[in-house]
Design an enzyme around this catalytic site. Structure first.
Site, mmCIF file in Angstrom:
data_model
loop_
_atom_site.group_PDB
_atom_site.id
_atom_site.type_symbol
_atom_site.label_atom_id
_atom_site.label_comp_id
_atom_site.label_asym_id
_atom_site.label_seq_id
_atom_site.Cartn_x
_atom_site.Cartn_y
_atom_site.Cartn_z
ATOM 1 N N CYS A 38 0.835 -1.193 0.000
ATOM 2 C CA CYS A 38 0.000 0.000 0.000
ATOM 3 C C CYS A 38 0.874 1.250 0.000
ATOM 4 C CB CYS A 38 -0.914 0.001 1.223
ATOM 5 S SG CYS A 38 -1.896 -1.500 1.392
ATOM 6 N N ARG A 60 1.695 1.528 -5.983
ATOM 7 C CA ARG A 60 1.841 0.562 -4.892
ATOM 8 C C ARG A 60 0.527 -0.127 -4.540
ATOM 9 N NH1 ARG A 60 6.654 1.345 -2.019
ATOM 10 N NH2 ARG A 60 5.773 0.152 -0.294
ATOM 11 N N TRP A 101 -3.649 -1.745 -1.509
ATOM 12 C CA TRP A 101 -3.639 -3.024 -2.217
ATOM 13 C C TRP A 101 -4.210 -4.032 -1.245
ATOM 14 C CZ3 TRP A 101 -1.297 -7.889 -1.693
ATOM 15 C CH2 TRP A 101 -1.365 -8.701 -2.833
ATOM 16 N N ASN A 103 0.385 -0.234 6.155
ATOM 17 C CA ASN A 103 0.894 -1.099 5.093
ATOM 18 C C ASN A 103 1.494 -2.318 5.767
ATOM 19 O OD1 ASN A 103 2.017 -2.284 2.833
ATOM 20 N ND2 ASN A 103 3.698 -0.806 2.651
ATOM 21 N N GLY A 104 1.152 -3.513 5.300
ATOM 22 C CA GLY A 104 1.689 -4.732 5.889
ATOM 23 C C GLY A 104 0.583 -5.678 6.303
ATOM 24 N N GLU A 133 10.483 -13.961 -19.103
ATOM 25 C CA GLU A 133 10.215 -12.549 -18.851
ATOM 26 C C GLU A 133 9.226 -11.984 -19.862
ATOM 27 O OE1 GLU A 133 10.504 -8.657 -17.188
ATOM 28 O OE2 GLU A 133 10.706 -10.704 -16.435
ATOM 29 N N LYS A 156 5.568 -10.333 -18.830
ATOM 30 C CA LYS A 156 5.141 -8.989 -19.193
ATOM 31 C C LYS A 156 3.767 -9.007 -19.843
ATOM 32 C CE LYS A 156 7.247 -7.110 -17.199
ATOM 33 N NZ LYS A 156 8.300 -7.827 -16.531
ATOM 34 N N GLU A 203 0.999 -9.902 -17.262
ATOM 35 C CA GLU A 203 0.833 -8.857 -16.249
ATOM 36 C C GLU A 203 -0.066 -7.726 -16.723
ATOM 37 O OE1 GLU A 203 4.703 -8.440 -13.379
ATOM 38 O OE2 GLU A 203 4.984 -7.850 -15.458
ATOM 39 N N HIS A 206 7.375 -31.899 -24.383
ATOM 40 C CA HIS A 206 7.031 -32.637 -23.170
ATOM 41 C C HIS A 206 5.760 -32.093 -22.533
ATOM 42 C CE1 HIS A 206 10.725 -35.008 -23.143
ATOM 43 N NE2 HIS A 206 11.357 -33.896 -23.499
ATOM 44 N N LYS A 211 3.446 -2.543 -7.272
ATOM 45 C CA LYS A 211 4.843 -2.475 -7.679
ATOM 46 C C LYS A 211 5.773 -3.151 -6.690
ATOM 47 C CE LYS A 211 8.236 -1.006 -10.278
ATOM 48 N NZ LYS A 211 8.410 -1.630 -11.603
#
Length: 613
Positions: free
Chosen positions: A2, A27, A73, A99-100, A486, A490, A493, A509, A608
């Site tokens: 957050c 965030r 968040w 936050n947490g 990667e 992207k 996301e 496979h 983030k």
């Protein structure tokens, strides 16, 4: 995860707080809220983004020179108005943002319910502010003492700020496991989760350490105590970032800006560390541990998400160039599998923010076993930078887009410098090869710029063709396997298209069962030791009528003839290909997301900096 903002001083607080929330919205953006003091305590909060909060309060009285604000968040409780922060105490005289995660909140809540307290939200945060007021009332303590007592009972992570109607010239802030920075101005203080809301007001900041409480009082010097009442002396740091670095600069999105910043961010990551003229690589942050690195029996690279992918590239680099065994671990799994770590191991922790909770937990475990810990992170003064024995900043500059781009290539650049330095010191690469390699590395920024310019048109064409696809497969071998991972990350996301990265040889496979005429398959097929093998994998896709999008080295003929679409990148040394090959995959994800109408900089459900487990 957050975003937290606080202000006390002579200015009106609301404009500072709302501006800070916009800076921190990367965030978390499930809900937002603000509490203001001006005689009385006024709390406004709303589900949705910061803009929704602004709409809610545009006809309200927003005066006051003390206030706190939050962008959420969601962890405990769904995103809605009630679960949004700030949360108020039973008397409605105190408000808190957090936050947490308070891991033992259910036990604490049960005790408070038994004492007759009622709760409106499903959050752990409301439990904590109730507990603090309960201690104040029943133990006849002041606010600071109540916070200390409450936090000694808490298990978990927190960054909190509290404001009280009864003490309108005071803010209390505290942290453990979640970041907190305090800006020190002229007769004013700013509080935030990171420095982005602060830099336009002051360059002087204090980073709170775990289990520290800041007592921020109007007209007084900043005071810091621990939760066990030990006085600490605030240490003031100077911020190095500037305001233009956290603004869009004319780009429609931060992500596109940050993709285009990569020639400079890679150069900045090498600046002062690479000298082609003197044939020197010098990583000043780890120079005292250089011999320890050279003699390491094993290296363990720890990261999460994109940083884990950078670590995989680092594994190939360090084993190839320096011949040191390397293992790459998810921070989230490392400490839960009872890993074998010795004092002869070197652990490299990678994190853009320097605050990633799982990576920090892994660092603490490795330190307890006597390993040497190095950090690679982007944020100066971050927790990982302070918790590690030594390390290197990437100097990529602030990265606001939630999907990491320039941080990844900067991390890979640092790992490349490290691999080359170790290879040279250990004698595992010849002097002539070393000189050849560092010369080519010095040219990578200009080749990145060329890649951005020459691939944009074809990437747009591919994005238009496949924007409505529901699945993508990304394939690569050797150095290009992490690139495939990667690239897939992207895309998923920011466009919400399901995408998977695989070692190309593993396709048969399992994933080959998915391939039909509707399946786009992105293959990184650049020149290198596995080129012929990748060509065979492309033929297998082609035989199943998959749509082939190939990233190739300029001038390639063989793969071009087999592919439906071609993206060309400049030729370079094989170990440097990941930096270049990643660029068009970032652009592909970006343009597909834009065409699908997705929020590129703030993709759903993501934040983030992952500062909770």
């Amino acid at each position: 995860m957050c975003g937290i903002v606080g202000y006390i001083g002579p200015r009106q607080a609301y404009p500072i707080l709302i501006n800070g929330l916009h800076r921190l919205e990367y965030r978390g953006y499930d809900s937002a809220g603000v509490a203001l003091l001006n005689g009385d305590l006024r709390v406004f909060k709303s589900k949705g983004k910061v803009h929704d909060l602004e709409e809610l309060v545009k006809h309200e009285n927003l005066s006051g020179t003390v206030g706190i604000a939050h962008t959420r968040w969601a962890t405990h409780g769904e995103p809605n108005d009630i679960n949004a922060h700030p949360h108020i105490s039973p008397s409605k005289k105190m408000a808190m943002i957090h936050n947490g995660i308070i891991e033992n909140y259910s036990t604490l809540k049960e005790e408070l319910l038994n004492r007759g307290y009622e709760f409106r939200s499903n959050t752990d945060t409301e439990v904590l502010i109730h507990l603090i007021e309960d201690i104040m009332v029943n133990e006849q303590t002041n606010l600071v003492e109540a916070v200390q007592t409450a936090l000694c009972q808490v298990i978990g992570a927190y960054a909190i700020v509290i404001t009280s109607q009864d003490q309108p010239n005071l803010l209390i802030a505290a942290k453990k496991g979640s970041p907190m920075v305090i800006g020190v101005g002229e007769d004013e203080f700013f509080i935030a989760s990171d420095a982005t809301p602060i830099i336009e007001y002051t360059k002087n900041v204090v980073y709170l350490e775990d289990e520290e409480i800041a007592i921020i009082e109007r007209g007084q010097e900043l005071k810091i105590k621990t939760i066990r009442n030990i006085d600490k002396t605030p240490y003031v740091h100077k911020l190095e970032i500037n305001l233009t670095a956290i603004e869009k600069g004319g780009y429609p999105h931060f992500m596109l800006k940050e993709i285009n910043e990569q020639p400079n961010s890679i150069m900045d990551s090498m600046r002062g560390r690479l000298s082609v003229e003197k044939s020197i690589i010098s990583l000043g942050g780890i120079i005292d541990y250089q011999q320890k690195l050279c003699n390491a029996r094993r290296m363990i690279i720890i990261g999460c998400g994109t940083s884990w992918h950078a670590g995989l590239v680092g594994e190939y680099l360090i084993e190839d160039l320096a011949r040191i065994p390397v293992e790459v671990e998810y921070g989230s799994e490392f400490r839960y599998r009872n890993p074998v770590i010795t004092e002869n191991d070197v652990v490299i922790a990678i994190s853009q923010s320097g605050e990633t909770a799982d990576t920090l937990a892994a660092i603490k475990l490795a330190k307890s076993k006597g390993a040497t810990i190095l950090g690679i992170c982007n944020v100066v003064g971050s927790t990982i930078a302070r918790e590690t024995d030594a390390g290197s900043y990437t100097h990529a500059g602030p990265e606001i887009g939630v999907a990491s781009t320039k941080a990844f290539t900067a991390q890979v650049t640092i790992l490349t410098l490290m691999g080359l330095m170790l290879g040279h010191e250990r004698g595992t690469i010849s002097k002539s090869k070393y000189n050849q390699y560092i010369h080519e590395l010095s040219r990578i920024p200009e080749k990145v710029l060329k890649t951005i310019k020459q691939t944009e048109k074809e990437v747009l064409n591919i994005a238009e063709r496949f924007k409505n696809s529901t699945n993508f497969l990304y394939l690569g071998r050797g150095y290009n396997y992490p690139v495939a991972l990667e690239g897939a990350l992207k895309l998923k996301e920011i466009s919400y298209i399901h995408a998977e990265g695989y070692p190309a040889a593993e396709m048969k496979h399992g994933p080959i069962a998915l391939i039909d005429e509707e399946m786009p398959v992105v293959v990184i097929a650049t020149n290198g030791g596995t080129y012929d093998k990748v060509v065979s994998n492309i033929q297998e896709v082609r035989a199943r009528k998959g749509k082939i999008i190939s990233v190739v080295t300029e001038g390639d003929v063989t793969v071009r003839e087999m592919s439906d679409f071609i993206i060309e990148i400049p030729e370079t040394e094989e170990f440097l290909v990941p930096i270049l090959a990643t660029i068009p995959l970032q652009l592909l994800a970006y343009h597909i997301a834009v065409m699908r109408g997705c929020n590129v900089d703030q993709p759903r459900n993501l934040a983030k900096s992952v500062t909770v487990e």
